[in-house]
Motif scaffolding. Structure first.
Motif, PDB file in Angstrom:
ATOM      1  N   GLY A  75       9.848   1.815  -2.992  1.00 54.09           N
ATOM      2  CA  GLY A  75      11.161   2.445  -2.866  1.00 54.09           C
ATOM      3  C   GLY A  75      11.672   2.358  -1.442  1.00 54.09           C
ATOM      4  N   ARG A  76      10.770   2.565  -0.475  1.00 53.84           N
ATOM      5  CA  ARG A  76      11.178   2.464   0.928  1.00 53.84           C
ATOM      6  C   ARG A  76      11.553   1.026   1.287  1.00 53.84           C
ATOM      7  N   VAL A  77      10.778   0.067   0.768  1.00 56.94           N
ATOM      8  CA  VAL A  77      11.077  -1.342   1.034  1.00 56.94           C
ATOM      9  C   VAL A  77      12.421  -1.721   0.407  1.00 56.94           C
ATOM     10  N   ALA A  78      12.648  -1.304  -0.834  1.00 56.72           N
ATOM     11  CA  ALA A  78      13.910  -1.613  -1.509  1.00 56.72           C
ATOM     12  C   ALA A  78      15.096  -1.059  -0.733  1.00 56.72           C
ATOM     13  N   ALA A  79      14.949   0.165  -0.233  1.00 55.89           N
ATOM     14  CA  ALA A  79      16.029   0.770   0.554  1.00 55.89           C
ATOM     15  C   ALA A  79      16.237   0.016   1.869  1.00 55.89           C
ATOM     16  N   TYR A  80      15.146  -0.409   2.482  1.00 54.20           N
ATOM     17  CA  TYR A  80      15.235  -1.114   3.776  1.00 54.20           C
ATOM     18  C   TYR A  80      15.936  -2.461   3.627  1.00 54.20           C
ATOM     19  N   VAL A  81      15.536  -3.245   2.641  1.00 52.80           N
ATOM     20  CA  VAL A  81      16.140  -4.569   2.496  1.00 52.80           C
ATOM     21  C   VAL A  81      17.601  -4.457   2.043  1.00 52.80           C
ATOM     22  N   ALA A  89       9.711  -6.213  12.097  1.00 53.98           N
ATOM     23  CA  ALA A  89       8.915  -5.032  12.464  1.00 53.98           C
ATOM     24  C   ALA A  89       9.305  -3.843  11.588  1.00 53.98           C
ATOM     25  N   GLY A  90      10.592  -3.703  11.324  1.00 48.48           N
ATOM     26  CA  GLY A  90      11.056  -2.616  10.460  1.00 48.48           C
ATOM     27  C   GLY A  90      10.564  -2.787   9.032  1.00 48.48           C
ATOM     28  N   TYR A  91      10.507  -4.035   8.583  1.00 48.48           N
ATOM     29  CA  TYR A  91      10.004  -4.318   7.245  1.00 48.48           C
ATOM     30  C   TYR A  91       8.533  -3.909   7.137  1.00 48.48           C
ATOM     31  N   LEU A  92       7.755  -4.273   8.153  1.00 53.95           N
ATOM     32  CA  LEU A  92       6.332  -3.918   8.135  1.00 53.95           C
ATOM     33  C   LEU A  92       6.144  -2.404   8.106  1.00 53.95           C
ATOM     34  N   GLN A  93       7.017  -1.698   8.811  1.00 55.96           N
ATOM     35  CA  GLN A  93       6.921  -0.241   8.831  1.00 55.96           C
ATOM     36  C   GLN A  93       7.203   0.336   7.443  1.00 55.96           C
ATOM     37  N   ALA A  94       8.226  -0.194   6.784  1.00 58.40           N
ATOM     38  CA  ALA A  94       8.568   0.270   5.434  1.00 58.40           C
ATOM     39  C   ALA A  94       7.472  -0.096   4.441  1.00 58.40           C
ATOM     40  N   ARG A  95       6.804  -1.198   4.714  1.00 58.41           N
ATOM     41  CA  ARG A  95       5.799  -1.751   3.801  1.00 58.41           C
ATOM     42  C   ARG A  95       4.480  -0.991   3.835  1.00 58.41           C
ATOM     43  N   LYS A  96       4.317  -0.086   4.790  1.00 60.08           N
ATOM     44  CA  LYS A  96       3.073   0.677   4.885  1.00 60.08           C
ATOM     45  C   LYS A  96       2.949   1.638   3.712  1.00 60.08           C
ATOM     46  N   ILE A  97       1.744   1.725   3.158  1.00 60.57           N
ATOM     47  CA  ILE A  97       1.478   2.650   2.046  1.00 60.57           C
ATOM     48  C   ILE A  97       0.953   3.957   2.618  1.00 60.57           C
ATOM     49  N   ILE A  98       1.629   5.038   2.283  1.00 60.77           N
ATOM     50  CA  ILE A  98       1.185   6.361   2.721  1.00 60.77           C
ATOM     51  C   ILE A  98       0.290   6.934   1.637  1.00 60.77           C
ATOM     52  N   ASN A  99      -0.979   7.084   1.958  1.00 63.20           N
ATOM     53  CA  ASN A  99      -1.951   7.600   0.989  1.00 63.20           C
ATOM     54  C   ASN A  99      -1.764   9.101   0.851  1.00 63.20           C
ATOM     55  N   SER A 100      -1.398   9.541  -0.366  1.00 65.74           N
ATOM     56  CA  SER A 100      -1.143  10.964  -0.592  1.00 65.74           C
ATOM     57  C   SER A 100      -2.388  11.738  -0.973  1.00 65.74           C
ATOM     58  N   GLY A 101      -3.540  11.074  -0.915  1.00 63.90           N
ATOM     59  CA  GLY A 101      -4.785  11.776  -1.214  1.00 63.90           C
ATOM     60  C   GLY A 101      -5.405  11.397  -2.522  1.00 63.90           C
ATOM     61  N   GLY A 102      -4.894  10.349  -3.153  1.00 64.61           N
ATOM     62  CA  GLY A 102      -5.424   9.939  -4.445  1.00 64.61           C
ATOM     63  C   GLY A 102      -6.460   8.848  -4.350  1.00 64.61           C
ATOM     64  N   GLY A 103      -7.057   8.659  -3.183  1.00 64.10           N
ATOM     65  CA  GLY A 103      -8.075   7.618  -3.023  1.00 64.10           C
ATOM     66  C   GLY A 103      -7.510   6.401  -2.356  1.00 64.10           C
ATOM     67  N   SER A 104      -8.245   5.327  -2.380  1.00 61.62           N
ATOM     68  CA  SER A 104      -7.830   4.102  -1.725  1.00 61.62           C
ATOM     69  C   SER A 104      -6.529   3.564  -2.289  1.00 61.62           C
TER      70      SER A 104
END
Length: 227
Positions: A13-19, A204-219
């Protein structure tokens, strides 16, 4: 979906918004621009499928809960008088059937709850019991809110289970869409690498958006695009 896939979907969703925000900049690469558009389209489909099933289940669950709440609130108004009727009739079985406390009722699972409440209302309609209840003002019209709430609960409760089952069956389709989305995103990762030369800040902005934020559900089971 499993939690790590939920995290992936949030990232998409973040990537879609960024592009979408940088559509004009992406035009420097016709291939990347087209791939970005494909990712946006597929993300919208996955998000709609994911959100739609959740909303339908929530609505049906709310209807079932409201009906059960009404039954728990109104049932004592029948149980008390029914107990008095049982004593007047000398009906030990009826007396035992209507000796139910609020705590007991609240502990019952939906199916036993339906059975118990249905049996109580059936007892209230017995030819020997109904006239006695009428003496206490509990005519069929007065009892209608109870029967209506039972009918609503009986309808809504199986509907909730059915929807959950349908979600389980349609889970494969949603999982497939999610897999397709991640595949398209990885293709975009490769196309975006051209922007190391074309527009380093955009990349660089794309890479930032592309990061996965782990919400605690494992790898997350997914690495972001390489810088």
């Amino acid at each position: 979906m499993e939690q790590y896939k939920e995290d992936q979907l949030a990232m998409c969703g973040r990537v879609a918004a960024y592009v979408a925000e940088h559509e004009a900049d992406l035009a420097a690469s016709e291939v990347a621009a087209q791939q970005a558009a494909d990712v946006q389209t597929l993300y919208a489909q996955v998000a709609q499928a994911h959100g739609g099933t959740a909303r339908r289940t929530e609505e049906l669950t709310a209807a079932a809960q409201e009906a059960q709440k009404t039954l728990l609130d109104l049932l004592p108004a029948l149980l008390g008088p029914l107990s008095r009727v049982a004593k007047r009739l000398g009906d030990a079985d009826l007396q035992a059937a209507v000796t139910l406390g609020s705590k007991q009722l609240r502990k019952l699972r939906p199916v036993p709850f339906l059975s118990v409440v249905g049996a109580v209302l059936a007892s209230a309609a017995r030819p020997d019991v109904a006239p006695e209840l009428t003496k206490q003002g509990l005519t069929p019209k007065a009892l209608k809110p109870l029967s209506d709430a039972l009918a609503t609960f009986r309808t809504a409760q199986p509907a909730v289970r059915k929807t959950i089952n349908e979600r389980a069956r349609s889970g494969a389709a949603l999982e497939d869409l999610h897999t397709d989305l991640m595949d398209e995103l990885r293709e975009l990762d490769e196309d975006m690498k051209a922007f190391k030369l074309l527009n380093r800040e955009l990349y660089a902005g794309y890479l930032q958006a592309r990061k996965i934020i782990n919400s605690g559900g494992g790898s997350s089971k997914e690495k972001p695009a390489e810088a």
